[in-house]
Design an enzyme around this catalytic site. Structure first.
Site, short mmCIF file in Angstrom:
data_model
loop_
_atom_site.label_atom_id
_atom_site.label_comp_id
_atom_site.label_asym_id
_atom_site.label_seq_id
_atom_site.Cartn_x
_atom_site.Cartn_y
_atom_site.Cartn_z
N THR A 1 -5.26 2.82 -7.63
CA THR A 1 -6.59 2.72 -7.02
C THR A 1 -7.44 3.91 -7.45
O THR A 1 -7.06 5.06 -7.24
CB THR A 1 -6.46 2.66 -5.48
OG1 THR A 1 -5.66 1.52 -5.15
CG2 THR A 1 -7.82 2.53 -4.81
N HIS B 1 -13.34 -1.89 -2.72
CA HIS B 1 -12.49 -1.47 -1.61
C HIS B 1 -12.92 -2.15 -0.30
O HIS B 1 -12.87 -1.57 0.78
CB HIS B 1 -12.56 0.06 -1.45
CG HIS B 1 -11.30 0.71 -0.96
ND1 HIS B 1 -10.47 1.44 -1.78
CD2 HIS B 1 -10.72 0.74 0.26
CE1 HIS B 1 -9.46 1.90 -1.06
NE2 HIS B 1 -9.58 1.49 0.18
N SER C 1 0.83 -1.21 0.00
CA SER C 1 0.00 0.00 0.00
C SER C 1 0.86 1.25 0.00
O SER C 1 1.91 1.30 0.66
CB SER C 1 -0.89 0.01 1.24
OG SER C 1 -1.51 1.27 1.39
N LYS D 1 -7.31 -0.51 -10.14
CA LYS D 1 -8.03 -1.14 -9.01
C LYS D 1 -9.23 -0.31 -8.59
O LYS D 1 -9.09 0.89 -8.30
CB LYS D 1 -7.08 -1.29 -7.82
CG LYS D 1 -7.76 -1.83 -6.56
CD LYS D 1 -6.78 -2.03 -5.44
CE LYS D 1 -7.39 -2.73 -4.25
NZ LYS D 1 -8.10 -1.84 -3.34
N TYR E 1 -2.25 5.89 -4.91
CA TYR E 1 -3.34 6.87 -5.08
C TYR E 1 -2.69 8.04 -5.80
O TYR E 1 -1.79 8.68 -5.23
CB TYR E 1 -3.86 7.36 -3.72
CG TYR E 1 -4.63 6.33 -2.91
CD1 TYR E 1 -5.89 5.91 -3.31
CD2 TYR E 1 -4.10 5.81 -1.74
CE1 TYR E 1 -6.61 4.98 -2.55
CE2 TYR E 1 -4.81 4.88 -0.97
CZ TYR E 1 -6.06 4.48 -1.39
OH TYR E 1 -6.77 3.58 -0.64
#
Ligand SMILES: Cc1cc2nc3c(=O)[nH]c(=O)nc-3n(C[C@H](O)[C@H](O)[C@H](O)COP(=O)(O)O)c2cc1C
Ligand SMILES: CCCCC(=O)C(=O)O
Length: 360
Positions: free
Chosen positions: A158, A257, A108, A233, A132
């Site tokens: 994402t 999510h 992440s 994603k 992100y």
């Protein structure tokens, strides 16, 4: 005598007993009324498996190759934030267990260990990096370069987070920040060559921006910025799946999510067939959300996924038993997938097809 932890649900109970209640709620919870959180798991229970018999299939092959990365089972570790809330070693422990399981960890962007340190802690692990997109594209590029340099083999972008999901339980608990001494280490300014002068000062951490201004143009910018395969994603609409192909993505990742962003998005396994049809085999399709059993993995693959990912199960392993706990969770899933395929009468995950699944 301590009871043996035999299932992912056992691991969740053990994790809950060990975690600070506010941290358990953060990991377990979802947005709004948690309609989507519940739907993800319930949808798998509503799908039945119809086995074939007398096929003489032998022990099934369950390994797959995804975007050039070989995995011993079709289960990746989904990107989840803040592993050091679950275990002091945090993402390092997760990565070591992933290396042992020969699967893929999607690190992440909100990891509490820098991606360089995760890679160094688990040299054998295949890592992908979750991003992100930050509106400051120079900063986004610096993060992408760090992921590349750390050896990540794909970029998972994402796109379901133009704003942060509202999780009521976090509001009640007043959980809105990491404890003292814990940071999102991939959000530090600079090139990741942190603490080059050894003075312990690794530079300021920027807050993660979830921006509604992010658009397909940013995907194009990323496509030109890096040679890494891009996995999108958080796609749930078939029209977006088709658009994604126009923008040159290497894989699609169907996800809501884990029910933590927009509540009442349908269960991902129910959305999967339409996305698979829209993609028409052009790129691999991944899916996550509510996968807790080997039979869930088998159902998702039968409905057209190339592989699945698990989020919370890995956190439960980590909180219950650190690296060993994650290793055990991954091993259990591996065994369950193999066992389910054997009982389905199949020789390989490649033999999975929609006729095996019936809506009950
Ligand atoms: C505690 C937690 C943190 C998460 N953090 C991220 C993240 O940083 N980036 C991301 O793309 N998805 C994140 N997700 C979503 C997961 O990648 C994944 O989509 C979801 O957990 C799948 O559902 P499952 O938990 O039912 O397996 C997070 C999920 C959880 C539970
Ligand atoms: C700011 C970190 C976001 C983590 C996340 O995506 C989640 O909690 O679901």
């Amino acid at each position: 005598m301590t009871a043996v932890l035999a299932t992912i649900r056992d691991f969740e109970a053990a994790a809950r007993a060990r975690l600070d209640p506010a941290h358990y709620d953060y990991f377990a919870g979802g947005a709004g009324d948690e309609v989507t959180v519940k739907a993800n798991e319930a949808a798998f229970a509503r799908l039945g498996l119809l086995p074939r018999v007398l096929r003489g299939a032998g022990t099934p092959q369950i390994g797959v190759t995804l975007l050039g990365s070989r995995m011993a089972m079709p289960v990746l570790v989904a990107p989840t934030a803040f592993h050091r809330l679950a275990d002091p070693e945090g993402e390092k422990a997760t990565a070591r267990a992933v290396a042992a399981a020969e699967t893929i960890m999607i690190v992440s962007m909100a990891a509490t260990v820098a991606v360089e340190d995760v890679a160094a802690a688990a040299p054998g692990a295949t890592l992908w990096f979750q991003l992100y997109v930050q509106p400051d594209m120079a900063f986004t590029e610096a993060i992408v370069r760090r992921a590349e340099k750390a050896g990540c083999a794909a970029l998972v972008v994402t796109v379901d987070s133009p704003a942060r999901g509202r999780r009521d339980q976090d509001v009640r608990n007043g959980f809105d920040d990491l404890p003292e001494g814990m940071h999102c280490e991939n959000l530090r300014d600079g090139d990741g060559d942190h603490d080059a002068d050894g003075d312990g000062d690794r530079g300021p951490v920027r807050p993660i921006v979830m921006s509604p201004a992010i658009s397909w143009e940013h995907v194009d910018l990323l496509r030109r910025m890096t040679r890494l395969p891009i996995v999108l994603k958080g796609v749930t609409h078939p029209a977006d799946a088709r658009l994604a192909l126009d923008h040159g993505v290497s894989a699609l990742y169907v996800s809501n999510h884990g029910g933590r962003q927009l509540d009442t998005v349908p269960a991902t396994v129910d959305l999967l067939p339409e996305i698979v049809a829209a993609v028409g085999g052009a790129v691999p399709v991944l899916v996550d959300g509510g996968i807790r059993r080997g039979t869930d993995v088998v159902k998702a693959l039968a409905l057209g996924a190339s592989a699945v990912a698990v989020g919370r199960p890995v956190i439960w392993g980590l909180a219950a038993g650190g690296e060993c706990g994650v290793a055990r969770v991954l091993e259990m899933l591996r065994d369950e997938v193999e066992h389910a395929l054997t009982l389905c009468g199949l020789a390989s995950v490649r033999d999975l097809e929609p006729g095996l699944v019936r809506r009950c």
